[in-house]
Design an enzyme around this catalytic site. Structure first.
Site, PDB file in Angstrom:
ATOM      1  N   GLY A 212       0.798  -1.210   0.000  1.00  0.00           N
ATOM      2  CA  GLY A 212       0.000   0.000   0.000  1.00  0.00           C
ATOM      3  C   GLY A 212       0.836   1.267   0.000  1.00  0.00           C
ATOM      4  O   GLY A 212       1.949   1.312  -0.524  1.00  0.00           O
ATOM      5  N   ILE A 213       0.299   2.297   0.627  1.00  0.00           N
ATOM      6  CA  ILE A 213       0.963   3.588   0.697  1.00  0.00           C
ATOM      7  C   ILE A 213       1.084   3.986   2.159  1.00  0.00           C
ATOM      8  O   ILE A 213       0.248   3.627   2.983  1.00  0.00           O
ATOM      9  CB  ILE A 213       0.185   4.651  -0.112  1.00  0.00           C
ATOM     10  N   GLY A 214       2.134   4.708   2.489  1.00  0.00           N
ATOM     11  CA  GLY A 214       2.328   5.149   3.865  1.00  0.00           C
ATOM     12  C   GLY A 214       3.714   4.805   4.374  1.00  0.00           C
ATOM     13  O   GLY A 214       4.588   4.360   3.621  1.00  0.00           O
ATOM     14  N   ILE A 216       4.923   2.455   6.592  1.00  0.00           N
ATOM     15  CA  ILE A 216       5.388   1.060   6.606  1.00  0.00           C
ATOM     16  C   ILE A 216       5.647   0.543   5.199  1.00  0.00           C
ATOM     17  O   ILE A 216       6.714  -0.040   4.941  1.00  0.00           O
ATOM     18  CB  ILE A 216       4.410   0.168   7.389  1.00  0.00           C
ATOM     19  N   GLU A 235      -3.262  -3.421  -5.689  1.00  0.00           N
ATOM     20  CA  GLU A 235      -4.327  -2.490  -6.029  1.00  0.00           C
ATOM     21  C   GLU A 235      -3.766  -1.086  -6.257  1.00  0.00           C
ATOM     22  O   GLU A 235      -4.310  -0.314  -7.021  1.00  0.00           O
ATOM     23  CB  GLU A 235      -5.420  -2.475  -4.958  1.00  0.00           C
ATOM     24  N   GLY A 333      -9.076  -3.304   0.058  1.00  0.00           N
ATOM     25  CA  GLY A 333      -8.635  -4.548  -0.577  1.00  0.00           C
ATOM     26  C   GLY A 333      -7.905  -5.484   0.348  1.00  0.00           C
ATOM     27  O   GLY A 333      -7.344  -6.490  -0.116  1.00  0.00           O
TER      28      GLY A 333
END
Length: 611
Positions: A212-214, A216, A235, A333
């Site tokens: 994902g984004i961020g 971590i 995704e 997701g």
């Protein structure tokens, strides 16, 4: 949002929009702000229009109280603070749904759409516009809405894949140049960096990743820089993917589905990312029902899904869309990819999170879910949970084993209370008295990777969660090993005895193990330990290696680590007792610098190493 060169509106909304209609707003970095502003400016006589969308990187004007008579918001995913506030004040709705199944809500007219508001690139010579940085559920909205209204944005990248819409599918449009919203590259702190290092250890060469984004995800991507032949089926992607693709770490060669391509449904990041995907033939965008389908995800061998959470309870239940009764984000997701990775050959579903809230006052590993919190991912879905204190392996683990694994990766100041809490419910037996302790001398990341005979192994501290693993290790020994290690024919390793051997106060004594890991978990292949003797500031050393793994250098690695830690701790001398007929063990000690001591013993040789 920065709007430039806004042309006069040529849209007669009365042709397409009526009070009480349901409209869809484009997602993520592709929110058609000019269309929304134009509706608001020409909203005379319109009211009670239901607005549906997922995450929107926008100023979200449609949810502001002053527009409450015009718009009624129903979000499938909660992003901006305005949306979050409106939902938790009861002014807007949240509809939980797997991202892969939101298109079904449109396609089967469970939530029929009257109008879809989208943002696209200018058409090419063949009449095709690109949905650019956000295909996700927009494609389904286009296919099912009665009317499609487009903001044509010259700043929208043209992306490849199933990202195109022909002008004959668009009923009305206006051209407004709009810079895409950018998300800054996260600043990674020490805790996040450690989480990233642990997660990266779970990613094998040749894996396909979803990330994902961020903070971590950015940390994980940083520590994948030395990996080989990674693929992407995700995704979303962000800036962290760019350098890995440019360096060839991500080359998609080993993918078994969409081989050779980075496959996504949307991207969010800086202008550098938007430029990177513009016309890039190596990155393809597909709708959410394709990318997020667990069946399609599982078609990638060695699929690794990496997601985060708000809290995880000691049975492995994952809360990720609410903080108590306060709805915070959405299902998104996460379950799609965790399920897909579970079904993948060699796949690994991972939940990664810091062990505490930012202020350090609340543990995010909890004995029971906060009242009102919603389980997004069940205790049956997750294989790994990672914090800055390590990796908890849950697959195939009992509730007792899960609790001990998760306590091990909780923040040390919460471990005693977590153990007391689970003992109330008899999840952990009475003989399990000690919480895990760390071995800081191993480094910030308390796992070390070794390669012996072309196979990969991990050195770490033993912990109470290893009770069953140590039992299995013991029962794998033949009678000769039992005699050499224990000096008598031991025939039983009870759970109580195993528990005692793994429940070590690592700040005083030391117990390390070498493990072999695959997508199903890990098994102990070697154990080395010392028992501290306070009277003369010395320690007695012992270790045992699985018969099939001997001669590979494991004993040397364990002993070297033990010597190093003993030196750091100021231990003056290491001693060992070895049977005279155990020539391989004697050789390991003597090569490490241990000297034989004068001894009257017939069966054993005493050795010592002065630090």
């Amino acid at each position: 949002m920065s709007l430039r060169k806004k042309s006069p509106s040529t849209i007669d909304w009365s042709k397409y929009l009526k009070s009480g209609n349901r409209i869809f707003i484009g997602s993520n970095a592709a929110v058609p702000n000019a269309l929304i502003e134009d509706i608001i400016a020409n909203s005379q006589g319109l009211h009670d229009i239901e607005v549906v969308h997922i995450l929107t990187l926008s100023d979200d004007v449609w949810v502001e109280p002053k527009h409450k008579d015009l718009f009624k918001v129903n979000a499938f995913f909660i992003g901006g603070e305005k949306i979050r506030k409106a939902i938790n004040e009861g002014r807007a709705d949240y509809t939980p749904s797997f991202l892969s199944e939101i298109p079904k809500l449109f396609n089967e007219n469970i939530l029929p759409l009257d109008v879809a508001l989208i943002m696209v690139s200018p058409p090419d010579e063949y009449g095709y516009c690109s949905l650019g940085v956000s295909v996700d559920i927009i494609q389904a909205a286009i296919n099912k809405a009665k009317y499609v209204i487009a903001q044509i944005n010259p700043k929208m990248p043209r992306t490849n894949g199933h990202s195109f819409v022909h002008v004959n599918q668009i009923h009305a449009s206006m051209t407004v140049q709009q810079y895409l919203p950018e998300t800054p590259i996260p600043v990674i702190d020490r805790v996040t960096e450690q989480v990233g290092q642990y997660v990266a250890m779970l990613v094998d060469n040749g894996s396909t990743i979803q990330i994902g984004i961020g903070n971590i995800p950015s940390a994980v991507l940083r520590y994948l820089a030395k990996h080989k032949d990674l693929g992407v089926h995700s995704e979303l992607i962000s800036d962290g993917i760019i350098d890995l693709m440019l360096s060839g770490v991500i080359n998609n060669r080993k993918k078994t589905f969409h081989k050779g391509k980075t496959v996504v449904s949307f991207c969010v990041g800086t202008r550098r990312l938007y430029k990177f995907v513009d016309g890039n033939p190596h990155v393809e965008f597909y709708p959410s029902e394709h990318v997020n389908s667990p069946v399609n995800i599982a078609r990638n061998d060695k699929m690794v899904s990496i997601n985060s959470a708000i809290e995880v309870d000691l049975t492995g239940q994952v809360v990720s869309d609410s903080i108590g009764y306060h709805f915070y984000s959405g299902i998104g997701g996460q379950v799609d990819f965790i399920r897909g990775a579970s079904l993948s050959k060699g796949g690994k579903p991972i939940i990664a999170l810091p062990s505490t809230t930012k202020d350090g006052k609340i543990s995010r590993i909890v004995a029971h879910i906060t009242e009102g919190g919603g389980v997004v991912t069940s205790r049956g879905h997750v294989s790994y949970v990672v914090t800055e204190y390590g990796i908890a392996s849950l697959q195939g683990k009992s509730i007792r084993e899960r609790a001990l694994e998760l306590i091990r990766i909780a923040h040390p100041k919460f471990r005693d209370q977590l153990l007391r809490d689970v003992r109330k419910h008899y999840w952990v037996p009475e003989y399990q008295e000690n919480t895990p302790t760390s071995v800081p001398e191993l480094g910030e990341v308390e796992i070390k990777r070794f390669t012996f005979a072309d196979s990969e192994y991990f050195l770490r501290a033993l912990s109470p969660a290893d009770e069953r693993k140590l039992q299995e290790f013991f029962y794998s020994h033949n009678q000769e090993t039992l005699m050499m290690r224990y000096n008598h024919h031991t025939t039983q390793m009870t759970r109580e005895k195993s528990c005692d051997l793994v429940s070590v106060n690592q700040h005083i004594d030391l117990a390390l193990c070498l493990t072999e890991r695959d997508h199903l978990g890990e098994s102990i292949q070697g154990v080395g330990r010392y028992y501290y003797l306070e009277a003369n500031n010395s320690a007695e050393v012992a270790f045992v290696i699985k018969e099939s793994k001997r001669g590979k250098g494991m004993a040397k690695a364990l002993l070297t680590e033990i010597i190093t830690i003993a030196k750091i701790r100021g231990v003056e001398q290491l001693i060992a007792s070895v049977r005279r007929d155990n020539a391989p063990m004697l050789k390991v000690f003597e090569k490490a610098g241990f000297l034989r001591k004068p001894s009257d013993g017939y069966d054993e040789v005493s050795l010592a190493y002065t630090l």
